[in-house]
Design a protein around this motif. Structure first.
Motif, PDB file in Angstrom:
ATOM      1  N   GLU A 164     128.397  11.165  19.174  1.00 54.48           N
ATOM      2  CA  GLU A 164     127.462  12.312  19.139  1.00 54.48           C
ATOM      3  C   GLU A 164     126.016  11.825  19.165  1.00 54.48           C
ATOM      4  OE1 GLU A 164     128.243  15.167  15.996  1.00 54.48           O
ATOM      5  OE2 GLU A 164     130.361  14.873  16.291  1.00 54.48           O
ATOM      6  N   CYS A 165     125.742  10.766  18.377  1.00 55.23           N
ATOM      7  CA  CYS A 165     124.377  10.206  18.363  1.00 55.23           C
ATOM      8  C   CYS A 165     124.018   9.673  19.743  1.00 55.23           C
ATOM      9  CB  CYS A 165     124.266   9.082  17.342  1.00 55.23           C
ATOM     10  SG  CYS A 165     124.271   9.661  15.655  1.00 55.23           S
ATOM     11  N   THR A 221     130.847  10.265  15.247  1.00 55.51           N
ATOM     12  CA  THR A 221     129.418  10.436  14.911  1.00 55.51           C
ATOM     13  C   THR A 221     128.558   9.566  15.816  1.00 55.51           C
ATOM     14  OG1 THR A 221     130.083  10.828  12.637  1.00 55.51           O
ATOM     15  CG2 THR A 221     127.758  10.395  12.995  1.00 55.51           C
ATOM     16  N   VAL A 273     125.256  10.656  22.655  1.00 53.70           N
ATOM     17  CA  VAL A 273     125.045  11.783  23.583  1.00 53.70           C
ATOM     18  C   VAL A 273     123.641  12.360  23.382  1.00 53.70           C
ATOM     19  CG1 VAL A 273     125.776  14.167  24.112  1.00 53.70           C
ATOM     20  CG2 VAL A 273     127.489  12.379  23.790  1.00 53.70           C
ATOM     21  N   MET A 290     143.470   4.386   6.454  1.00 52.86           N
ATOM     22  CA  MET A 290     142.080   3.998   6.739  1.00 52.86           C
ATOM     23  C   MET A 290     141.681   4.318   8.180  1.00 52.86           C
ATOM     24  SD  MET A 290     140.711   2.817   4.015  1.00 52.86           S
ATOM     25  CE  MET A 290     139.337   1.783   4.426  1.00 52.86           C
ATOM     26  N   LYS A 291     142.375   5.250   8.787  1.00 45.44           N
ATOM     27  CA  LYS A 291     142.082   5.540  10.191  1.00 45.44           C
ATOM     28  C   LYS A 291     141.015   6.619  10.332  1.00 45.44           C
ATOM     29  CE  LYS A 291     145.777   5.480  13.499  1.00 45.44           C
ATOM     30  NZ  LYS A 291     147.040   6.203  13.615  1.00 45.44           N
ATOM     31  N   LYS A 292     141.086   7.579   9.397  1.00 42.53           N
ATOM     32  CA  LYS A 292     140.252   8.780   9.576  1.00 42.53           C
ATOM     33  C   LYS A 292     138.769   8.455   9.564  1.00 42.53           C
ATOM     34  CE  LYS A 292     143.609  11.851   7.496  1.00 42.53           C
ATOM     35  NZ  LYS A 292     144.293  11.128   6.414  1.00 42.53           N
ATOM     36  N   HIS A 293     138.353   7.574   8.650  1.00 40.14           N
ATOM     37  CA  HIS A 293     136.915   7.300   8.577  1.00 40.14           C
ATOM     38  C   HIS A 293     136.438   6.579   9.831  1.00 40.14           C
ATOM     39  CE1 HIS A 293     138.001   3.261   6.966  1.00 40.14           C
ATOM     40  NE2 HIS A 293     136.866   2.919   7.530  1.00 40.14           N
ATOM     41  N   PHE A 314     135.989   9.260  12.349  1.00 44.94           N
ATOM     42  CA  PHE A 314     134.770  10.029  12.042  1.00 44.94           C
ATOM     43  C   PHE A 314     133.514   9.238  12.424  1.00 44.94           C
ATOM     44  CE2 PHE A 314     131.290  10.613   8.953  1.00 44.94           C
ATOM     45  CZ  PHE A 314     130.883  11.872   9.343  1.00 44.94           C
ATOM     46  N   LEU A 315     133.468   7.967  12.011  1.00 45.89           N
ATOM     47  CA  LEU A 315     132.287   7.151  12.317  1.00 45.89           C
ATOM     48  C   LEU A 315     132.136   6.991  13.834  1.00 45.89           C
ATOM     49  CD1 LEU A 315     132.447   4.443   9.495  1.00 45.89           C
ATOM     50  CD2 LEU A 315     130.918   6.395   9.645  1.00 45.89           C
TER      51      LEU A 315
END
Lengths: 384, 105
Positions: free
Chosen positions: B14-15, B11, B17, B1-4, B7-8
């Motif tokens: 990025e939002c 994201t 920035v 359950m680490k990858k999500h 990713f979140l």
């Protein structure tokens, strides 16, 4: 929680083909950045033009002779002054000069001797015949500065030396890059203007609502003239940078076509591996809805990442680095091209349009072929 | 359950920035609208400028607002438009039917 688990699986699935997906994100982000750069640049230029030309002359009257712009008789001034609602009417003296040494075109503008200084000028405005104030582009092309001489060839082929008394600030490059200001008397002598002639006439109209009426009256009174209203100036810049402009049509549509090919490739079919994966998932008990959600998340991960990276790159490219990839396209054959730092006008509507144009078709193109595979019997899918 | 979570988190970064860049643009815009734009407006008013100094290659590209739509083709009978900037400039928008000025031009 279920959605997060599917997202987790989608990420694992994408990471299994990480090089393919990373290159997909890179190409996708590049396409988005090109689309966004064009939209940011054209919108910023359009807004800049609207903002700075709000105080442009209400009406400019040109003389047209044999379908061409001609010098206008200053005698027309008195005729125009008789029109009701007209304020100040005065001639404007300006012209173009091709500098053979630098192979560039300058715009010469004659000003009143007593014109006050401007904030965007380092030095001062020309106050007598042998003085001039120049734009940054002219200064760089001629390797000159304040206090130096600008040597130009007048219309009688005589070499005339002007003392540079001021240089426009780089912040005004979009307006002044190729300008050479001199006194009206100096300019008339330089171009050997016939007496009683000017380049055009500036007309002040008290009531902005009456500009087109005054223009119509001028046209009726002086049929060989062409009045140009301020509204037309705005309309020109609106159309220069709107979606029908060459810049938008060539670059924007090229990027859009590239993106469509990318999406089409995805929509045209999924690979055997992916079909196999869908078959296995169905065989181990996944619903069609789960598989579609998995593919939806895969699409979202790729497209959202590419969109955010693309928008960031476009912003940095246009507003922090002054659009170095687009300026060669804009430049054309202009020798003097301004280096400009644009005011970052962002239209959120455009950002949403880019998001809608790029994310939605990509996600749809990911989900639809997977749905086709998901509704087929797992055994058939795995057999290929 | 680490990858999500990664990713979140990415994201969100990025939002953030992008949000910061938009905030920066808003700040620069406010500063420019207070100082730089009025200075440019004053310059336009004093010097009676009508066009942006972007394309200096031809008269009609240097002053698109002061030229006729057919100026690029005026060099000689059946002349072609040949400056690259001409392909960047859009054809002028059709005039409003209510403007007598446009009809008369």
């Amino acid at each position: 929680m279920r959605h997060l688990k599917i997202l987790e699986y989608a990420l694992s699935s994408l990471l299994r083909r990480k090089y393919k997906n990373l290159s997909l994100v890179a190409v996708y982000a590049f396409t988005v950045s090109i689309l966004a750069s064009i939209l940011f640049l054209t919108h910023a230029l359009k807004r800049e033009a609207v903002a700075v030309f709000s105080d442009a002359p209400d009406l400019i009257v040109q003389k047209v002779s044999a379908g061409r712009h001609d010098l206008i008789p200053t005698g027309y001034l008195d005729s125009i002054r008789t029109i009701a609602g007209v304020g100040d009417v005065h001639p404007r003296y300006w012209g173009y000069y091709f500098d053979a040494m630098t192979q560039s075109n300058f715009t010469f503008l004659g000003i009143n001797e007593n014109l006050a200084g401007l904030e965007l000028v380092q030095g001062r405005m020309p106050a007598e015949k042998g003085e001039c104030t120049i734009g940054q582009g002219v200064a760089q092309a001629q390797f000159t500065g304040v206090g130096d001489q600008l040597v130009l060839i007048d219309s009688r082929r005589r070499s005339i030396s002007f003392r540079i008394v001021g240089i426009f600030d780089a912040a005004s490059n979009l307006l002044s890059n190729d300008l050479v200001l001199m006194t009206q008397r100096g300019l008339r002598e330089f171009f050997d203007f016939p007496s009683g002639r000017a380049t055009d006439i500036v007309v002040e109209v008290y009531n902005p609502d009456e500009i087109s009426t005054v223009a119509a009256k001028i046209k009726k009174m002086l049929p060989d003239t062409r009045p140009i209203a301020k509204a037309e100036l705005f309309r020109t810049y609106d159309s220069v940078f709107n979606w029908r402009s060459g810049m938008m049509l060539t670059l924007f549509s090229a990027a859009l076509v590239a993106f469509s090919i990318l999406a089409w490739d995805k929509a045209a079919g999924i690979s055997g591996d992916e079909k196999g994966e869908i078959g296995i998932l169905k065989a181990v008990g996944w619903d069609i809805a789960d598989i579609l959600e998995l593919k939806f998340w895969e699409g979202i991960v790729i497209s959202l990442t590419a969109l955010l990276v693309g928008l960031t790159v476009a912003f940095v490219h246009v507003f922090l680095f002054n659009a170095p990839l687009l300026t060669p396209v804009l430049k054309g054959w202009s020798v003097l091209f301004p280096t400009f730092r644009l005011t970052p006008y962002i239209d959120l509507y455009q950002v949403f349009v880019i998001a809608l144009l790029t994310v939605t078709p990509y996600v749809a193109c990911t989900v639809i072929p997977s749905w086709k595979a998901a509704v087929t019997d797992p055994e058939m899918v795995m057999r290929g | 359950m680490k990858k999500h979570r990664i990713f979140l988190g990415m994201t969100l970064v990025e939002c953030l920035v992008l949000g910061l860049l938009f905030f920066y643009s808003h700040t620069v815009l406010e500063t420019n609208e207070k100082k730089l734009i009025p200075a440019k407006q004053k310059m336009v008013k004093y010097l009676e400028l009508t066009d942006l100094s972007i394309w200096t290659e031809a008269r009609y590209t240097r002053h698109p607002s002061q030229a006729d739509l057919f100026t690029p083709f005026q060099d000689f009978p059946s002349a072609f438009e040949h400056f690259p900037a001409g392909s960047i400039l859009a054809p002028g928008r059709p005039a409003d039917s209510t403007t007598t000025l446009q009809i008369r031009r």
